[in-house]
Design a protein around this motif. Structure first.
Motif, PDB file in Angstrom:
ATOM      1  N   GLY A  11       0.803  -1.207   0.000  1.00 44.40           N
ATOM      2  CA  GLY A  11       0.000   0.000   0.000  1.00 44.40           C
ATOM      3  C   GLY A  11       0.843   1.266   0.000  1.00 44.40           C
ATOM      4  O   GLY A  11       0.543   2.229  -0.726  1.00 44.40           O
ATOM      5  N   GLN A  12       1.912   1.269   0.784  1.00 44.06           N
ATOM      6  CA  GLN A  12       2.791   2.439   0.825  1.00 44.06           C
ATOM      7  C   GLN A  12       3.463   2.666  -0.530  1.00 44.06           C
ATOM      8  O   GLN A  12       3.569   3.796  -1.003  1.00 44.06           O
ATOM      9  N   ALA A  13       3.933   1.575  -1.129  1.00 43.10           N
ATOM     10  CA  ALA A  13       4.582   1.697  -2.441  1.00 43.10           C
ATOM     11  C   ALA A  13       3.601   2.224  -3.484  1.00 43.10           C
ATOM     12  O   ALA A  13       3.937   3.082  -4.313  1.00 43.10           O
ATOM     13  N   MET A  14       2.367   1.737  -3.440  1.00 39.91           N
ATOM     14  CA  MET A  14       1.355   2.204  -4.392  1.00 39.91           C
ATOM     15  C   MET A  14       1.000   3.674  -4.169  1.00 39.91           C
ATOM     16  O   MET A  14       0.823   4.432  -5.130  1.00 39.91           O
ATOM     17  N   GLU A  15       0.902   4.070  -2.930  1.00 40.27           N
ATOM     18  CA  GLU A  15       0.598   5.475  -2.647  1.00 40.27           C
ATOM     19  C   GLU A  15       1.684   6.396  -3.197  1.00 40.27           C
ATOM     20  O   GLU A  15       1.405   7.489  -3.702  1.00 40.27           O
ATOM     21  N   ASN A  16       2.930   5.933  -3.136  1.00 41.64           N
ATOM     22  CA  ASN A  16       4.026   6.728  -3.687  1.00 41.64           C
ATOM     23  C   ASN A  16       3.940   6.798  -5.212  1.00 41.64           C
ATOM     24  O   ASN A  16       4.217   7.844  -5.816  1.00 41.64           O
ATOM     25  N   MET A  17       3.546   5.689  -5.829  1.00 48.44           N
ATOM     26  CA  MET A  17       3.351   5.699  -7.283  1.00 48.44           C
ATOM     27  C   MET A  17       2.226   6.659  -7.671  1.00 48.44           C
ATOM     28  O   MET A  17       2.302   7.371  -8.680  1.00 48.44           O
ATOM     29  N   ASN A  18       1.186   6.698  -6.850  1.00 42.93           N
ATOM     30  CA  ASN A  18       0.069   7.610  -7.122  1.00 42.93           C
ATOM     31  C   ASN A  18       0.514   9.062  -7.132  1.00 42.93           C
ATOM     32  O   ASN A  18      -0.004   9.872  -7.908  1.00 42.93           O
ATOM     33  N   VAL A  19       1.484   9.384  -6.276  1.00 41.70           N
ATOM     34  CA  VAL A  19       2.003  10.757  -6.242  1.00 41.70           C
ATOM     35  C   VAL A  19       2.636  11.109  -7.585  1.00 41.70           C
ATOM     36  O   VAL A  19       2.403  12.197  -8.136  1.00 41.70           O
ATOM     37  N   LEU A  20       3.420  10.184  -8.130  1.00 41.91           N
ATOM     38  CA  LEU A  20       4.060  10.425  -9.432  1.00 41.91           C
ATOM     39  C   LEU A  20       3.015  10.570 -10.535  1.00 41.91           C
ATOM     40  O   LEU A  20       3.161  11.402 -11.439  1.00 41.91           O
ATOM     41  N   LYS A  21       1.964   9.777 -10.444  1.00 41.88           N
ATOM     42  CA  LYS A  21       0.904   9.845 -11.444  1.00 41.88           C
ATOM     43  C   LYS A  21       0.172  11.181 -11.352  1.00 41.88           C
ATOM     44  O   LYS A  21      -0.137  11.814 -12.376  1.00 41.88           O
ATOM     45  N   GLU A  22      -0.097  11.628 -10.138  1.00 40.61           N
ATOM     46  CA  GLU A  22      -0.785  12.905  -9.942  1.00 40.61           C
ATOM     47  C   GLU A  22       0.050  14.081 -10.459  1.00 40.61           C
ATOM     48  O   GLU A  22      -0.501  15.088 -10.924  1.00 40.61           O
ATOM     49  N   LYS A  23       1.365  13.944 -10.403  1.00 42.71           N
ATOM     50  CA  LYS A  23       2.258  15.008 -10.878  1.00 42.71           C
ATOM     51  C   LYS A  23       2.474  14.944 -12.388  1.00 42.71           C
ATOM     52  O   LYS A  23       3.166  15.797 -12.951  1.00 42.71           O
ATOM     53  N   GLY A  24       1.908  13.914 -13.042  1.00 40.67           N
ATOM     54  CA  GLY A  24       2.023  13.810 -14.492  1.00 40.67           C
ATOM     55  C   GLY A  24       3.317  13.193 -14.980  1.00 40.67           C
ATOM     56  O   GLY A  24       3.608  13.222 -16.187  1.00 40.67           O
ATOM     57  N   LYS A  25       4.076  12.613 -14.076  1.00 39.10           N
ATOM     58  CA  LYS A  25       5.342  11.996 -14.487  1.00 39.10           C
ATOM     59  C   LYS A  25       5.135  10.607 -15.072  1.00 39.10           C
ATOM     60  O   LYS A  25       5.971  10.127 -15.838  1.00 39.10           O
ATOM     61  N   ILE A  26       4.023   9.958 -14.713  1.00 42.64           N
ATOM     62  CA  ILE A  26       3.681   8.652 -15.262  1.00 42.64           C
ATOM     63  C   ILE A  26       2.198   8.632 -15.613  1.00 42.64           C
ATOM     64  O   ILE A  26       1.397   9.308 -14.961  1.00 42.64           O
ATOM     65  N   ARG A  27       1.841   7.872 -16.635  1.00 39.79           N
ATOM     66  CA  ARG A  27       0.441   7.803 -17.061  1.00 39.79           C
ATOM     67  C   ARG A  27      -0.285   6.602 -16.459  1.00 39.79           C
ATOM     68  O   ARG A  27      -1.467   6.676 -16.159  1.00 39.79           O
ATOM     69  N   SER A  28       0.435   5.489 -16.329  1.00 40.34           N
ATOM     70  CA  SER A  28      -0.174   4.269 -15.809  1.00 40.34           C
ATOM     71  C   SER A  28       0.773   3.587 -14.841  1.00 40.34           C
ATOM     72  O   SER A  28       1.998   3.709 -14.951  1.00 40.34           O
ATOM     73  N   ILE A  29       0.178   2.842 -13.910  1.00 39.70           N
ATOM     74  CA  ILE A  29       0.945   2.099 -12.912  1.00 39.70           C
ATOM     75  C   ILE A  29       0.875   0.608 -13.224  1.00 39.70           C
ATOM     76  O   ILE A  29      -0.196   0.070 -13.520  1.00 39.70           O
ATOM     77  N   GLY A  30       2.035  -0.050 -13.148  1.00 41.83           N
ATOM     78  CA  GLY A  30       2.096  -1.490 -13.333  1.00 41.83           C
ATOM     79  C   GLY A  30       2.842  -2.141 -12.188  1.00 41.83           C
ATOM     80  O   GLY A  30       3.581  -1.480 -11.451  1.00 41.83           O
ATOM     81  N   VAL A  31       2.643  -3.437 -12.017  1.00 44.22           N
ATOM     82  CA  VAL A  31       3.386  -4.204 -11.011  1.00 44.22           C
ATOM     83  C   VAL A  31       3.995  -5.420 -11.687  1.00 44.22           C
ATOM     84  O   VAL A  31       3.375  -6.056 -12.541  1.00 44.22           O
ATOM     85  N   SER A  32       5.205  -5.737 -11.296  1.00 44.13           N
ATOM     86  CA  SER A  32       5.936  -6.851 -11.904  1.00 44.13           C
ATOM     87  C   SER A  32       6.329  -7.854 -10.832  1.00 44.13           C
ATOM     88  O   SER A  32       6.706  -7.469  -9.714  1.00 44.13           O
ATOM     89  N   ASN A  33       6.219  -9.131 -11.169  1.00 40.78           N
ATOM     90  CA  ASN A  33       6.617 -10.218 -10.262  1.00 40.78           C
ATOM     91  C   ASN A  33       5.771 -10.258  -8.991  1.00 40.78           C
ATOM     92  O   ASN A  33       6.232 -10.716  -7.943  1.00 40.78           O
ATOM     93  N   PHE A  34       4.532  -9.797  -9.065  1.00 44.17           N
ATOM     94  CA  PHE A  34       3.604  -9.831  -7.939  1.00 44.17           C
ATOM     95  C   PHE A  34       2.782 -11.125  -7.975  1.00 44.17           C
ATOM     96  O   PHE A  34       2.405 -11.594  -9.046  1.00 44.17           O
ATOM     97  N   THR A  35       2.469 -11.651  -6.807  1.00 39.08           N
ATOM     98  CA  THR A  35       1.522 -12.749  -6.707  1.00 39.08           C
ATOM     99  C   THR A  35       0.106 -12.187  -6.813  1.00 39.08           C
ATOM    100  O   THR A  35      -0.103 -10.957  -6.765  1.00 39.08           O
ATOM    101  N   LEU A  36      -0.872 -13.067  -6.923  1.00 40.39           N
ATOM    102  CA  LEU A  36      -2.265 -12.623  -6.961  1.00 40.39           C
ATOM    103  C   LEU A  36      -2.622 -11.867  -5.682  1.00 40.39           C
ATOM    104  O   LEU A  36      -3.293 -10.829  -5.728  1.00 40.39           O
ATOM    105  N   GLU A  37      -2.179 -12.376  -4.557  1.00 38.20           N
ATOM    106  CA  GLU A  37      -2.471 -11.718  -3.283  1.00 38.20           C
ATOM    107  C   GLU A  37      -1.902 -10.298  -3.260  1.00 38.20           C
ATOM    108  O   GLU A  37      -2.558  -9.353  -2.812  1.00 38.20           O
TER     109      GLU A  37
END
Length: 319
Positions: free
Chosen positions: A125-151
């Motif tokens: 959750g903390q990592a995602m919230e930080n990604m959201n900050v970058l998205k809100e600032k327009g530095k990224i358009r979409s968020i992805g996750v790599s090597n994550f389990t379903l959980e």
């Protein structure tokens, strides 16, 4: 050429995606930047406009090479994907890592930014919230996750929109068929798999006596006893290739593109010739009976394998 949307976002990707890991020159061996640039431009000339890289690839070298290749190209005509390493998940570090990637690429935004691996020392959750900050600032358009389990993926989605996942997936490595792929299909999450040729095992270029070196020497599928079984799957691709006048690599890529649960497979490229070879994997139709035959042989192989934790070493879950 058909371009597919990633999740519910606005980013669309080409049928295959050029993975730039090898262009870092650190895992697969030395490379010439000019060959890498020619490879990137060849893909772009033929409509393959989506490029995947990461800050960790060659400690930024792969990003720099991609930036050089795309310099002067209309920014809206291609899709740039990069990834942040777990050590940089704290907000200040993540923002600096993103800025550094953008500087090396010569861009002012990324179309997709991935959490490269599950976080360590902080929650998803903390990592995602930080990604959201970058998205809100327009530095990224979409968020992805790599090597994550379903959980982990379901947890990440509690904190923001996840448009795409990047798992390891190929004919010799199909663990995500059990749960992650059906979940992504049901929830309209994009899937762009990596190591789609099993680091070359599915190309037909490896023989029983081929010396295994570099990072491959540690990978699970290259270990004695497993390696020989992998080659038997590749033999089927070689056989079918004769029918279509294609090689094993092209048969494999075509199968992945035809797989409806995948958005677009990531493929490699060393130079212009390599790019043209992979692009030619899109110019024929694999008959359903041949698709099913490959699928059956692949599933049979995978059912005999232990559950390895990662493609890159031979550790087995629970051991």
């Amino acid at each position: 050429m058909e371009y597919k949307r990633l999740g519910n976002g606005s980013v669309k990707v080409s049928p295959i995606i050029l993975g730039c890991w090898s262009m870092g020159g650190d895992y697969f061996g030395s490379v010439e930047d000019e060959n890498s640039i020619a490879c990137i431009r060849t893909y772009l000339e033929h409509g393959i406009n989506t490029f995947d890289t990461a800050e960790i690839y060659g400690n930024g070298r792969a990003e720099e090479v991609l930036g050089r290749a795309l310099a002067g190209v209309d920014r809206e005509s291609y899709v740039a994907i990069s990834k942040v390493w777990p050590a940089h998940y704290p907000l200040a570090d993540m923002e600096k890592a993103c800025d550094d990637s953008l500087r090396r690429l010569g861009m002012d935004y990324l179309d997709v930014y991935f959490l490269h691996y599950p976080p360590q020392g902080m929650t998803v959750g903390q990592a995602m919230e930080n990604m959201n900050v970058l998205k809100e600032k327009g530095k990224i358009r979409s968020i992805g996750v790599s090597n994550f389990t379903l959980e982990m993926l379901t947890e990440a989605r509690k904190y923001g929109e996840v448009d795409v996942i990047q798992p390891c997936y190929n004919l010799l490595w199909r663990y995500i068929d059990r749960d992650l792929l059906p979940y992504c299909t049901q929830n309209e999450i994009g899937v762009i798999p990596y190591s789609t040729l099993a680091q070359g095992l599915l190309t037909g270029k490896f023989q029983k006596d081929t010396p295994i070196s570099g990072g491959r020497a540690r990978a699970a599928l290259f270990q004695p006893g497993v390696y020989e079984k992998c080659l038997k799957v590749t033999d089927v691709l070689i056989e079918l290739g004769k029918k279509y006048e294609k090689n094993a690599t092209q048969i494999c890529i075509n199968w992945l593109v035809k797989n409806e649960r995948l958005t677009a497979p990531i493929v490699g490229g060393a130079d212009r010739a390599h790019a043209m070879e992979n692009i030619a994997a899109l110019d024929f139709v694999l008959e359903r009976e041949d698709y099913d035959r490959i699928d059956e042989i692949s599933r049979d192989f995978c059912s005999q394998m232990p559950e390895y934790l990662l493609f890159f070493d031979s550790k087995v879950k629970g051991e």
